[in-house]
Design a protein around this motif. Structure first.
Motif, PDB file in Angstrom:
ATOM      1  N   GLY A   1      39.166  50.484  35.177  1.00 51.66           N
ATOM      2  CA  GLY A   1      38.581  51.556  34.134  1.00 51.66           C
ATOM      3  C   GLY A   1      39.598  52.535  34.023  1.00 51.66           C
ATOM      4  O   GLY A   1      39.582  53.065  32.952  1.00 51.66           O
ATOM      5  N   GLY A   2      40.222  53.236  35.033  1.00 54.84           N
ATOM      6  CA  GLY A   2      40.887  54.275  35.126  1.00 54.84           C
ATOM      7  C   GLY A   2      40.613  55.493  34.320  1.00 54.84           C
ATOM      8  O   GLY A   2      39.178  55.804  34.335  1.00 54.84           O
ATOM      9  N   GLY A   3      41.307  56.282  33.704  1.00 56.63           N
ATOM     10  CA  GLY A   3      40.831  57.705  33.076  1.00 56.63           C
ATOM     11  C   GLY A   3      40.427  57.329  31.772  1.00 56.63           C
ATOM     12  O   GLY A   3      39.790  58.252  31.111  1.00 56.63           O
ATOM     13  N   GLY A   4      40.464  56.080  31.197  1.00 58.10           N
ATOM     14  CA  GLY A   4      39.926  55.912  29.864  1.00 58.10           C
ATOM     15  C   GLY A   4      38.342  55.217  29.620  1.00 58.10           C
ATOM     16  O   GLY A   4      37.984  55.409  28.511  1.00 58.10           O
ATOM     17  N   SER A   5      37.719  55.280  30.878  1.00 62.70           N
ATOM     18  CA  SER A   5      36.237  54.675  30.652  1.00 62.70           C
ATOM     19  C   SER A   5      35.287  55.532  31.653  1.00 62.70           C
ATOM     20  O   SER A   5      34.344  54.969  31.984  1.00 62.70           O
ATOM     21  N   ARG A   6      35.730  56.540  32.176  1.00 68.04           N
ATOM     22  CA  ARG A   6      34.941  57.126  32.942  1.00 68.04           C
ATOM     23  C   ARG A   6      33.940  58.388  32.230  1.00 68.04           C
ATOM     24  O   ARG A   6      33.745  59.258  32.977  1.00 68.04           O
ATOM     25  N   GLY A   7      34.152  58.426  30.862  1.00 69.52           N
ATOM     26  CA  GLY A   7      33.485  59.549  30.348  1.00 69.52           C
ATOM     27  C   GLY A   7      33.987  61.030  30.347  1.00 69.52           C
ATOM     28  O   GLY A   7      35.021  61.139  30.439  1.00 69.52           O
ATOM     29  N   PRO A   8      33.393  61.893  30.001  1.00 66.37           N
ATOM     30  CA  PRO A   8      33.719  63.452  29.943  1.00 66.37           C
ATOM     31  C   PRO A   8      34.598  63.722  31.153  1.00 66.37           C
ATOM     32  O   PRO A   8      33.984  63.451  32.267  1.00 66.37           O
ATOM     33  N   GLN A   9      35.334  64.538  30.737  1.00 69.54           N
ATOM     34  CA  GLN A   9      36.367  65.119  32.102  1.00 69.54           C
ATOM     35  C   GLN A   9      35.836  66.559  32.359  1.00 69.54           C
ATOM     36  O   GLN A   9      35.128  67.315  31.589  1.00 69.54           O
ATOM     37  N   ARG A  10      35.791  66.737  33.608  1.00 69.65           N
ATOM     38  CA  ARG A  10      35.871  68.393  34.088  1.00 69.65           C
ATOM     39  C   ARG A  10      37.135  69.080  33.905  1.00 69.65           C
ATOM     40  O   ARG A  10      38.095  69.052  34.611  1.00 69.65           O
ATOM     41  N   VAL A  11      37.248  69.942  32.753  1.00 65.93           N
ATOM     42  CA  VAL A  11      38.415  70.479  32.289  1.00 65.93           C
ATOM     43  C   VAL A  11      38.781  71.529  33.515  1.00 65.93           C
ATOM     44  O   VAL A  11      37.846  72.146  34.034  1.00 65.93           O
ATOM     45  N   LYS A  12      39.857  71.614  33.672  1.00 63.62           N
ATOM     46  CA  LYS A  12      40.194  72.953  34.828  1.00 63.62           C
ATOM     47  C   LYS A  12      40.598  74.157  33.919  1.00 63.62           C
ATOM     48  O   LYS A  12      41.601  74.129  33.210  1.00 63.62           O
TER      49      LYS A  12
ATOM     50  N   CYS B   1      36.692  69.411  22.079  1.00 60.72           N
ATOM     51  CA  CYS B   1      36.308  70.004  23.227  1.00 60.72           C
ATOM     52  C   CYS B   1      37.211  69.727  24.421  1.00 60.72           C
ATOM     53  O   CYS B   1      37.023  70.098  25.821  1.00 60.72           O
ATOM     54  N   GLY B   2      38.399  69.209  24.130  1.00 52.27           N
ATOM     55  CA  GLY B   2      39.418  69.047  25.243  1.00 52.27           C
ATOM     56  C   GLY B   2      39.106  68.015  26.325  1.00 52.27           C
ATOM     57  O   GLY B   2      39.550  68.174  27.565  1.00 52.27           O
ATOM     58  N   GLY B   3      37.962  67.255  26.316  1.00 55.93           N
ATOM     59  CA  GLY B   3      37.687  66.331  27.217  1.00 55.93           C
ATOM     60  C   GLY B   3      36.461  66.566  28.169  1.00 55.93           C
ATOM     61  O   GLY B   3      35.827  65.942  28.717  1.00 55.93           O
ATOM     62  N   ALA B   4      36.005  67.759  27.811  1.00 55.21           N
ATOM     63  CA  ALA B   4      34.730  68.348  28.601  1.00 55.21           C
ATOM     64  C   ALA B   4      33.559  67.590  27.883  1.00 55.21           C
ATOM     65  O   ALA B   4      32.366  67.544  28.589  1.00 55.21           O
TER      66      ALA B   4
END
Length: 373
Positions: free
Chosen positions: A110-121, A189-192
């Protein structure tokens, strides 16, 4: 004790960027969470590899690590001030190293493309801390006041309308091979996966306010001027479901009144009079941990260097202390009274006053060579 980063990635010390990237990719495939579901050991190894890659893939960080080891980034007892993979979580890893994971898939996982929203830093903050030589020699805990951006009380966020909370938007492209689907970070949302809903009047457009916070920084003994330490999670917050940035602490070494630093060694210029050089004398020497008394033998020569073992600066990796080198300088008076002048005129041709260096006496250039070797 933390593992060596090169060992974690299975590469040789001093490996180039291509080897570092290849080593990380190999380890990430091996320990990827999608390949090892529920395996905590694999997850830890996956995080270790990410932490190692974070440092070794950055030329500046790699240079510091090669020179000082883990201590180069140890702000308060562990990597990044918090121990345990620098405070990194799985979202951090997939967010920071998306290029390694291929953007939408990695080795069939899955890598970074299928893990849903990211926690923006949030963004990092940078400060400069001035230290005396005594503080550097002994290590010190400094309390500093920083202005941090934090989420305002009462602020609320809602599901992003562009990505429906996924943090990513899907795009379909027609190619000669057929329809190709790819994922990219949501531009709204920048990935959030969240966007601002309500905010108090004093907050900015992102729902943030500035607050003063006193941060405690543990500085290990032996740091050098220009070194940077990292205190995790003491930078700025970011909107929504975010993690704080880090506080980057740059070390500035203050000049000492008497001591000059050269790596882990210290140098001290000791001036003595003719009578003291002839008769011998005991002197108090300024050191970083208080005064040290030394005895000078009678007939000591100007330019002699006395080495006080272990009285210098500690090695930042714990490999002992440097030395304190005392440079003896015999002070020649510029003015004499009549009686003093007559004494030296009377002894001008005395055998005791004629220079007669022994073979064991080193020249100035030999002393300089010994000092630097």
């Amino acid at each position: 004790m933390k593992k060596d980063f090169y060992e974690i990635l299975g590469i040789a010390k001093g490996a180039d960027a291509a080897a570092i990237k290849k080593g990380y990719r190999k380890k990430a495939i091996e320990f990827h969470p999608d390949k090892n579901p529920g395996d905590k050991t694999a997850e830890e190894k996956f995080k270790e590899a990410a932490e190692a890659y974070e440092v070794l893939s950055d030329p500046a960080k790699k240079q510091k690590y090669d020179q000082y080891g883990h201590q180069a980034f140890d702000g308060s007892g562990g990597f990044g001030g918090g121990g345990g993979h620098g405070g990194m979580n799985m979202d951090d890893i997939f967010s920071q190293f998306g290029d390694i994971f291929g953007g939408g898939g990695f080795g069939g996982f899955g890598g970074g493309g299928s893990r849903g929203p990211q926690r923006v830093k949030g963004s990092n903050l940078r400060i400069k801390v001035k230290l005396t030589l005594e503080e550097i020699a002994n290590g010190v805990e400094k309390k500093v006041k920083v202005k941090r951006k934090v989420q305002a009380p009462g602020v609320s966020y809602k599901t992003c309308s562009t990505c429906n909370g996924q943090g990513q938007v899907m795009r379909v492209t027609n190619t000669i091979l057929g329809r190709m689907q790819s994922a990219s970070t949501c531009p709204t949302c920048g990935g959030a996966g969240q966007q601002l809903d309500k905010k108090p009047a004093e907050a900015d457009a992102q729902g943030m306010i500035q607050e003063d916070e006193t941060v405690s920084i543990k500085i290990p003994a032996g740091v050098v001027d220009g070194m940077q330490l990292k205190v995790s999670s003491k930078g700025n917050d970011a909107p929504g479901n975010s993690v704080p940035g880090d506080l980057i602490v740059a070390i500035e070494e203050l000049e000492h009144e008497f001591l000059k630093r050269e790596g882990e060694n210290l140098h001290y210029d000791l001036y003595i009079s003719f009578p003291e050089a002839i008769l011998g004398v005991s002197k108090d020497i300024e050191a970083v941990n208080g005064k040290v008394r030394i005895k000078l033998e009678d007939g000591i020569q100007s330019g002699k260097i006395l080495r006080l073992k272990g009285k210098g600066i500690p090695n930042i990796n714990g490999y002992g202390n440097g030395d304190l080198l005392v440079h003896v300088n015999v002070w020649t008076p510029k003015e004499l009274n009549k009686e003093q002048r007559q004494f030296f005129e009377k002894n001008m041709d005395s055998d005791n006053f004629i220079p007669n260096p022994e073979k064991s006496d080193k020249s100035f250039f030999e002393k300089v060579k010994d000092m630097f070797s």
